[in-house]
Write an enzyme that holds these catalytic residues in place. Structure first.
Site, PDB file in Angstrom:
ATOM      1  N   GLU A 269      -3.601  -9.002 -10.939  1.00 44.02           N
ATOM      2  CA  GLU A 269      -3.027  -8.113  -9.916  1.00 44.02           C
ATOM      3  C   GLU A 269      -2.840  -8.878  -8.614  1.00 44.02           C
ATOM      4  O   GLU A 269      -3.778  -9.546  -8.172  1.00 44.02           O
ATOM      5  CB  GLU A 269      -3.954  -6.903  -9.706  1.00 44.02           C
ATOM      6  CG  GLU A 269      -4.051  -6.045 -10.955  1.00 44.02           C
ATOM      7  CD  GLU A 269      -4.970  -4.825 -10.811  1.00 44.02           C
ATOM      8  OE1 GLU A 269      -5.602  -4.663  -9.746  1.00 44.02           O
ATOM      9  OE2 GLU A 269      -5.068  -4.053 -11.775  1.00 44.02           O
ATOM     10  N   HIS A 291      -2.390  -0.187  -8.957  1.00 45.36           N
ATOM     11  CA  HIS A 291      -3.844   0.057  -8.890  1.00 45.36           C
ATOM     12  C   HIS A 291      -4.160   1.078  -7.785  1.00 45.36           C
ATOM     13  O   HIS A 291      -4.912   0.786  -6.847  1.00 45.36           O
ATOM     14  CB  HIS A 291      -4.609  -1.253  -8.677  1.00 45.36           C
ATOM     15  CG  HIS A 291      -6.051  -1.165  -9.089  1.00 45.36           C
ATOM     16  ND1 HIS A 291      -6.760  -2.234  -9.593  1.00 45.36           N
ATOM     17  CD2 HIS A 291      -6.936  -0.124  -9.080  1.00 45.36           C
ATOM     18  CE1 HIS A 291      -8.014  -1.859  -9.849  1.00 45.36           C
ATOM     19  NE2 HIS A 291      -8.142  -0.574  -9.538  1.00 45.36           N
TER      20      HIS A 291
END
Ligand SMILES: NC(=O)C1=CN([C@@H]2O[C@H](COP(=O)(O)OP(=O)(O)OC[C@H]3O[C@@H](n4cnc5c(N)ncnc54)[C@H](O)[C@@H]3O)[C@@H](O)[C@H]2O)C=CC1
Ligand SMILES: O=C(O)C(=O)COP(=O)(O)O
Length: 588
Positions: A269, A291
């Site tokens: 990420e 997220h």
């Protein structure tokens, strides 16, 4: 606030991610908080030595390298649930407490899952983009209903259970797979618990993942699992990237085996556009969020306050409520234990300094320690802080203090590494103690049951399994108690005493004959050593027999509190003096 020497005396907290100010404001009252976003791993390693606490969310990788670079770090606080970005074993080894906020954001994560479920079922993101682009595509964007469909929940923990309850509210049938879930809890939520993932997968129209990222859950859903699902089922992952294998999921979307995916978390990420995760995000039947599971105002307030309060507790020497790598101890018990923590640490340190030497180090021969609690202290449900204090006391006199921080987090590991065995015992005997609690440390060889005779020769055979007739040279005993929250040593082997284990002490073993005190005093005076206090400890405990033999009654310990370290030559001079058998100096 700056200390007079110009150095900043307040503990320092590093916060390299966005955390709600609600918690940080609590910290700022007594600590210095540095918010430094966008640090590279190298920059983090460079500055971490200056910090006492590190506050993170999911973006910062708290690797073993970061933890090893730290010099005074006491706590890593994860403002959220998952601690997979923290090397917890490395933190444990270093005695660094890791805390999290186990429930501050679970409602947010569950609501986000339901938001994705409905968005996926009704093509909301696609429809939104289409209408914003000036289109009106009603027939292309027909969705499906969730009512009457089966939702499979993998991981019926805190988030999974909230999702399950909300899905029931939407009229879905909910089936769950979780080897550790309670059948009663599942039944109360009207969730059917099945035995295995394999049993779950063929039944479901929608599948949602809510397990932690563990070695056992990484890649838990790969192509062989996806192939057993109904053709056209849909998948959600708001747990961790990689629990559903990204390559397999992309292939299943492309083949039509999986009709839709809703993904909040990725293996890396943010994902690179040309990575598998990047391709997954770009897939027309995948909806994705960056997220965001925990990203609500409320959740961020909750987790920030939760972990910041714990940072304050830890830096104040208390135990936090949600440590990932330390036992949970009730605050009231912890308070009661505190003076005994100090006592037991001093007892361990006294043992190592008085009874061991470089040729006979701690754990060498007498490597088994019975730690016996009597009186009120025996009522505590957890004595883990006392165990940790003993290991700290035993090992810190022989360790590099800078790099060696023994505490409740790593005490067991340190004991194991040093070959030290501790056998904690709570005496259930109706006690006739002079103090409300007594702690006794018996160092012995592993094979030998301890012999612990009290004054008056009431050998505690019942609780100690004592064997009469064992030689005192094969074991050592130190006992102590607390009075007004201060520790006192009440026994050193056969000698009964009462002194505060603090500062530099000289322990002289001598024949109890007149003139000894004057003799020792004059030798020390000659060397410019001041005596702060003195305690003469007579031999009142039998070393090996029920009655104290005559030859043992005329020995005593003289314990002197002195104002400075005493050199070897002074100790030698004392030993050369008539009637002094040996001398040790300890700093407690
Ligand atoms: N996307 C986001 O922003 C958020 C993600 N999370 C993720 O959600 C995860 C779950 O959170 P909680 O529900 O609070 O944790 P939890 O610990 O309460 O529940 C996890 C459940 O997974 C179960 N489990 C473990 N291994 C399993 C396996 N092999 N198969 C099936 N079940 C298994 C456990 O028994 C437990 O019941 C966290 O670990 C975190 O990674 C949590 C909050 C926000
Ligand atoms: O709490 C969790 O496990 C999360 O995944 C939330 O992550 P975040 O704090 O939003 O980076």
């Amino acid at each position: 606030m700056a200390a007079p020497n110009g150095h900043n005396a307040r503990p320092r907290v590093l916060c390299p991610e966005k955390l709600s100010q609600d918690g940080l404001a609590l910290l700022r009252q007594t600590l210095d908080v540095d918010e430094k976003k966008g640090l590279t791993p190298e920059q983090l390693i460079e500055i971490i030595p200056d910090y006492d606490a590190l506050l993170v969310r999911s973006e910062t990788k708290v690797s073993a390298d970061v933890l090893h670079a730290a010099r005074k770090l006491k706590v890593v606080a994860r403002a959220g649930v998952g601690v997979d970005n923290v090397d917890v074993p490395a933190a444990t080894r270093l005695g660094i407490v890791v805390v999290n906020s186990p429930s501050g954001n679970i409602q947010a994560a569950a609501e986000h899952t339901i938001a994705l479920l409905m968005s996926m079922a009704r093509n909301v993101p696609d429809a939104c983009a289409s209408v914003k682009a000036g289109k009106w595509e009603r027939s292309r964007l027909v969705g499906v209903e969730v009512k009457g469909k089966t939702l499979g929940v993998v991981g019926l923990g805190k988030v999974g259970l909230i999702v399950a309850r909300m899905a029931r509210g939407l009229g879905m049938n909910v089936v769950a797979a979780d080897p550790y879930a309670s059948a009663a809890v599942a039944a109360a939520a009207n969730v059917t618990l099945v035995d295995s993932l394999a049993a779950l997968l063929p039944q479901v129209d929608f599948l949602t993942i809510h397990t932690p990222m563990l070695a056992s859950t990484r890649g838990m859903l790969s192509s062989s699992e996806l192939d057993t699902m109904k053709r056209g089922a849909r998948i959600l992952n708001v747990a961790r990237g990689g629990i559903v294998d990204e390559v397999a999921l992309l292939a299943a979307l492309e083949s039509g085996q999986i009709a839709g995916a809703a993904i909040d978390v990725f293996t890396t990420e943010p994902p690179a556009p040309d990575s598998v995760a990047g391709k997954l995000i770009a897939h027309p039947r995948c909806i994705a969020t960056p997220h965001l599971g925990a990203s609500t105002v409320e959740a961020q307030e909750n987790v920030s306050i939760d972990v910041c309060e714990q940072v304050l507790q830890i830096l104040a020497g208390d135990l936090p409520r949600s440590a990932v790598n330390a036992p949970i101890i009730l605050p009231a018990e912890y308070k009661t234990l505190q003076p005994f923590v100090k006592l037991v640490e001093k007892m361990g340190s006294l043992y190592t300094q008085h009874f061991t030497s470089p040729t006979q180090p701690v754990g060498h021969n007498l490597n088994t320690f019975d730690l016996v609690y009597e009186g009120e202290i025996a009522q505590m449900s957890s004595t883990k802080p006392l165990f940790a204090a003993l290991i700290k006391g035993l090992t810190s006199p022989i360790s590099d203090a800078e790099g060696f921080n023994v505490n409740i987090v790593n005490a067991e590991m340190v004991a194991k590494e040093r070959g030290i065995f501790v056998n904690e015992q709570k005496s259930r005997d109706p006690t006739t103690l002079a103090y409300s609690s007594l702690v006794t440390l018996v160092a012995r060889s592993p094979s030998r049951a301890p012999s612990l005779n009290r004054a008056g020769n009431d050998a505690r055979t019942a609780t100690m399994g004592a064997t009469e007739g064992q030689a005192s040279s094969k074991q050592h005993i130190i006992a102590g108690y607390c009075s007004d929250n201060s520790p006192f040593i009440s026994r050193v082997d056969r000698f009964s005493t009462s002194f505060v284990p603090d500062g530099t002490l000289l322990i002289c073993h001598n024949y109890d004959s007149p003139g000894k005190i004057g003799l020792v005093g004059s030798i020390l005076g000659k060397e410019g050593v001041n005596i702060n206090f003195m305690s003469v400890a007579p031999a009142t405990f039998a070393s090996s027999a029920k009655t104290l033999p005559a030859e043992e009654t005329n020995e005593a310990l003289m314990i002197l509190g002195v104002d400075k370290e005493v050199g070897e030559h002074v100790k030698q001079e004392l030993v050369n003096a008539k009637g002094v058998l040996n001398v040790s100096s300890v700093t407690l």
